[in-house]
Design an enzyme around this catalytic site. Structure first.
Site, PDB file in Angstrom:
ATOM      1  N   HIS A  55       3.736 -16.585  -6.572  1.00 15.57           N
ATOM      2  CA  HIS A  55       3.524 -15.654  -7.562  1.00 15.57           C
ATOM      3  C   HIS A  55       4.186 -16.291  -8.825  1.00 15.57           C
ATOM      4  O   HIS A  55       5.209 -16.507  -8.613  1.00 15.57           O
ATOM      5  CB  HIS A  55       3.793 -14.189  -7.233  1.00 15.57           C
ATOM      6  N   ASP A  58       7.890 -15.228  -8.310  1.00 13.75           N
ATOM      7  CA  ASP A  58       8.732 -15.664  -7.272  1.00 13.75           C
ATOM      8  C   ASP A  58       9.597 -16.926  -8.111  1.00 13.75           C
ATOM      9  O   ASP A  58      10.556 -17.166  -7.403  1.00 13.75           O
ATOM     10  CB  ASP A  58       7.965 -16.681  -6.442  1.00 13.75           C
ATOM     11  N   MET A  89      -1.816 -23.555  -4.934  1.00 11.85           N
ATOM     12  CA  MET A  89      -2.114 -22.640  -5.102  1.00 11.85           C
ATOM     13  C   MET A  89      -1.449 -21.626  -6.081  1.00 11.85           C
ATOM     14  O   MET A  89      -0.026 -21.693  -5.856  1.00 11.85           O
ATOM     15  CB  MET A  89      -2.654 -21.696  -3.685  1.00 11.85           C
ATOM     16  N   GLU A 182      -8.489 -11.995  -1.898  1.00  8.80           N
ATOM     17  CA  GLU A 182      -7.785 -11.896  -0.519  1.00  8.80           C
ATOM     18  C   GLU A 182      -7.783 -10.273  -0.063  1.00  8.80           C
ATOM     19  O   GLU A 182      -7.183  -9.602  -0.473  1.00  8.80           O
ATOM     20  CB  GLU A 182      -6.214 -12.486  -0.336  1.00  8.80           C
ATOM     21  N   LYS A 184      -7.518  -7.066   2.242  1.00  8.06           N
ATOM     22  CA  LYS A 184      -6.651  -6.554   2.964  1.00  8.06           C
ATOM     23  C   LYS A 184      -6.928  -4.919   3.365  1.00  8.06           C
ATOM     24  O   LYS A 184      -7.389  -4.487   2.255  1.00  8.06           O
ATOM     25  CB  LYS A 184      -5.085  -6.500   2.557  1.00  8.06           C
ATOM     26  N   GLU A 218      -6.974 -13.600   5.569  1.00  4.69           N
ATOM     27  CA  GLU A 218      -5.597 -13.753   6.269  1.00  4.69           C
ATOM     28  C   GLU A 218      -5.590 -13.187   7.603  1.00  4.69           C
ATOM     29  O   GLU A 218      -6.348 -12.126   7.917  1.00  4.69           O
ATOM     30  CB  GLU A 218      -4.604 -12.907   5.541  1.00  4.69           C
ATOM     31  N   HIS A 221      -4.421  -9.805   8.191  1.00  4.20           N
ATOM     32  CA  HIS A 221      -5.294  -8.517   7.560  1.00  4.20           C
ATOM     33  C   HIS A 221      -6.543  -8.413   8.576  1.00  4.20           C
ATOM     34  O   HIS A 221      -6.763  -6.841   8.538  1.00  4.20           O
ATOM     35  CB  HIS A 221      -5.747  -8.896   6.075  1.00  4.20           C
ATOM     36  N   ASP A 246      -4.928 -18.011   4.791  1.00  2.00           N
ATOM     37  CA  ASP A 246      -3.627 -17.566   4.957  1.00  2.00           C
ATOM     38  C   ASP A 246      -3.351 -17.247   6.339  1.00  2.00           C
ATOM     39  O   ASP A 246      -3.851 -16.350   7.122  1.00  2.00           O
ATOM     40  CB  ASP A 246      -3.128 -16.199   4.111  1.00  2.00           C
ATOM     41  N   ASP A 256       2.075  -3.990   8.417  1.00  2.00           N
ATOM     42  CA  ASP A 256       1.806  -5.725   8.189  1.00  2.00           C
ATOM     43  C   ASP A 256       3.163  -6.437   8.726  1.00  2.00           C
ATOM     44  O   ASP A 256       4.091  -6.041   8.086  1.00  2.00           O
ATOM     45  CB  ASP A 256       1.767  -5.705   6.765  1.00  2.00           C
ATOM     46  N   ASP A 258       3.169 -10.175   9.499  1.00  2.00           N
ATOM     47  CA  ASP A 258       3.622 -11.441   8.918  1.00  2.00           C
ATOM     48  C   ASP A 258       4.214 -12.330   9.827  1.00  2.00           C
ATOM     49  O   ASP A 258       5.239 -12.865   9.539  1.00  2.00           O
ATOM     50  CB  ASP A 258       4.489 -11.449   7.710  1.00  2.00           C
ATOM     51  N   ASP A 288       1.295 -17.657   5.410  1.00  2.00           N
ATOM     52  CA  ASP A 288       1.740 -16.273   4.484  1.00  2.00           C
ATOM     53  C   ASP A 288       2.507 -15.535   5.700  1.00  2.00           C
ATOM     54  O   ASP A 288       1.924 -14.465   6.108  1.00  2.00           O
ATOM     55  CB  ASP A 288       0.420 -15.744   3.836  1.00  2.00           C
TER      56      ASP A 288
HETATM   57  C1  GCO Z   1       0.292  -9.568   1.844  1.00  2.00           C
HETATM   58  C2  GCO Z   1      -0.450 -10.351   1.173  1.00  2.00           C
HETATM   59  C3  GCO Z   1       0.457 -11.262   0.235  1.00  2.00           C
HETATM   60  C4  GCO Z   1      -0.558 -12.172  -0.575  1.00  2.00           C
HETATM   61  C5  GCO Z   1       0.023 -12.821  -1.775  1.00  2.00           C
HETATM   62  C6  GCO Z   1      -0.724 -13.903  -2.451  1.00  2.00           C
HETATM   63  O1  GCO Z   1       0.003  -8.827   2.814  1.00  2.00           O
HETATM   64  O2  GCO Z   1       1.397  -9.150   1.366  1.00  2.00           O
HETATM   65  O3  GCO Z   1      -0.761 -11.328   2.288  1.00  2.00           O
HETATM   66  O4  GCO Z   1       1.411 -11.981   0.654  1.00  2.00           O
HETATM   67  O5  GCO Z   1      -1.039 -13.245   0.153  1.00  2.00           O
HETATM   68  O6  GCO Z   1       0.519 -11.731  -2.671  1.00  2.00           O
HETATM   69  O7  GCO Z   1      -1.522 -13.336  -3.245  1.00  2.00           O
HETATM   70 MN    MN Z   2      -1.571 -13.008   2.184  1.00  2.00          MN
HETATM   71 MN    MN Z   3      -0.354 -10.296   4.030  1.00  2.00          MN
END
Ligand code: GCO
Ligand code: MN
Ligand code: MN
Length: 387
Positions: A55, A58, A89, A182, A184, A218, A221, A246, A256, A258, A288
């Site tokens: 991002h 970041d 990306m 993306e 979610k 993802e 998600h 992702d 979430d 991850d 991700d």
């Molecule tokens: C989340 C998302 C993010 C995006 C990232 C890229 O659930 O927080 O997956 O991690 O992937 O912001 O756009």
């Molecule tokens: Mn993501």
């Molecule tokens: Mn995510």
């Protein structure tokens, strides 16, 4: 014996925000120190990654001066060059700043919508400078907790207008980005707009330049929504829209998480890897995810190595699956063709008449055992390492 050590040819990528995650959550502070971007580049390259994604913020903190930005970018580019990593990306942080608390492109405040465009164009400039070809749009704040504001249809229109605008900007600037939406279902908003891969695919068809837009599905998600990730990815592939992916893991119905790729649903991860490999997906495989909050820096690198290693192990399992005579025989037995009937399922007036006139043995069709129990057990035994 395969070593399962990744190389850049495997095209594994991580976000600066993933290996840079400091373990903060809504209930607790950071549990490990922040690591600098050039150091993350060096360590990822050492592990065999291909690239790193980011991002805007970041890398360049919000509010940095132009001179500070340029110095940060120069040092980062030097690290990429020194360690042979690419930035395939880029994306925009449209969720941290309180300005975006009620949406960015879908805010009810036109000034916030304009600011979201402004910030995204600057982030697109940064991504282009770093060589990114894919631009991800994750609408984390694009949603609602309450619908009393009555913006549901307006929000979709504002979102569409913004995406059309950004596509124009990319083309006029000569950036040639491929945009990846993306989806979610929720978190951080109670309900996020375009909650699933299917929703995003439907929305893309309404844009001015649908050819420039695809999806960035993802694992976590779709799983949060109780949906099958391999099914969602298959639909994206079928539509020619799998622009990015992702990878992570997640228990269904939770916040979430991850988790490390393959950590929770190894069987779904296997069918996902098999799908990507069988269909020749050539884009980056982006993890991700982040190390558990319990971990120190060593745990971060164990997490990163584990994501890639699990993918490579599952890729090897997919090869075994394709070469296993018993499994392949079971698949052949499962799929039935009929040389007399199959041609009739191509439409012509004559075929339709012939098909309508055909008499089916319904009882026999219903009585056939497809052998899926045995096939699935063979798959499990292969995954469990006893085949
Ligand atoms: C989340 C998302 C993010 C995006 C990232 C890229 O659930 O927080 O997956 O991690 O992937 O912001 O756009
Ligand atoms: Mn993501
Ligand atoms: Mn995510």
């Amino acid at each position: 014996m395969t070593s399962y050590v990744p190389t850049p040819a495997d095209k594994f990528t991580f976000g600066l925000w993933t290996v840079g995650n400091v373990g903060r959550d809504p209930f607790g502070e950071a549990t490990r120190p922040a690591l600098r971007a050039p150091y993350l580049v060096q360590r990822l390259a050492g592990l065999g990654a291909y690239g790193v994604n980011l991002h805007d913020n970041d890398l360049v903190p919000a509010g940095a001066s132009a001179a500070q930005r340029d110095a940060i970018v120069r040092e980062f580019r030097q690290a990429l060059a020194d360690h042979g990593l690419v930035v395939p990306m880029a994306t925009t942080n449209l969720f941290t700043d309180p300005a975006f608390k009620d949406g960015a492109f879908t805010s009810a405040d036109a000034r916030v919508r304009a600011y979201a465009l402004h910030k995204t164009m600057h982030a697109m400039d940064l991504g282009a400078e770093l060589g990114a070809g894919t631009y991800v749009l994750w609408g984390g704040r694009e949603g609602t907790e309450v619908d009393a504001g009555g913006k549901l249809l307006d929000a979709l229109g504002w979102f569409r207008d913004s995406l059309n605008y950004l596509a124009e900007y990319s083309e006029v600037q000569g950036y040639g980005y491929r945009f990846a939406l993306e989806p979610k279902p929720n978190e951080p908003r109670a309900d996020i707009f375009l909650p699933t891969v299917g929703s995003a695919l439907g929305f893309i068809a309404t844009l001015d330049r649908p050819d420039l837009f695809g999806v960035n599905p993802e694992f976590a998600h779709e799983t949060m929504a109780g949906l099958s990730f391999p099914h969602a990815v298959a639909q994206a592939i079928d539509a020619g829209k799998l622009f990015h992916i992702d990878l992570n893991d997640q228990k269904m119905g939770r916040f979430d998480q991850d988790l490390r790729f393959g950590a929770e649903n190894p069987k779904a991860a296997f069918f996902l890897v098999k799908l990507l490999e069988d269909t020749g997906y050539a884009g980056p495989k982006h993890f991700d995810a982040h190390a558990l909050r319990t971990e120190d820096e060593a745990g971060v690198w164990a997490f990163a190595r584990g994501c890639m290693r699990t993918y490579l192990i599952l890729r090897e399992k997919a090869r075994q699956f394709a070469q296993d005579p018993e499994i392949q025989a079971a698949i052949s037995a499962y799929r039935v063709e009929d040389p007399a009937l199959t041609p009739l399922t191509t439409f012509s007036a004559a075929n339709a008449q012939a098909l309508k006139a055909h008499t089916f043995d319904r009882a026999a069709l219903g009585a056939r055992g497809p052998g899926l129990e045995a096939l699935d057990q063979l798959t499990m035994e292969l995954l469990l390492g006893v085949r």
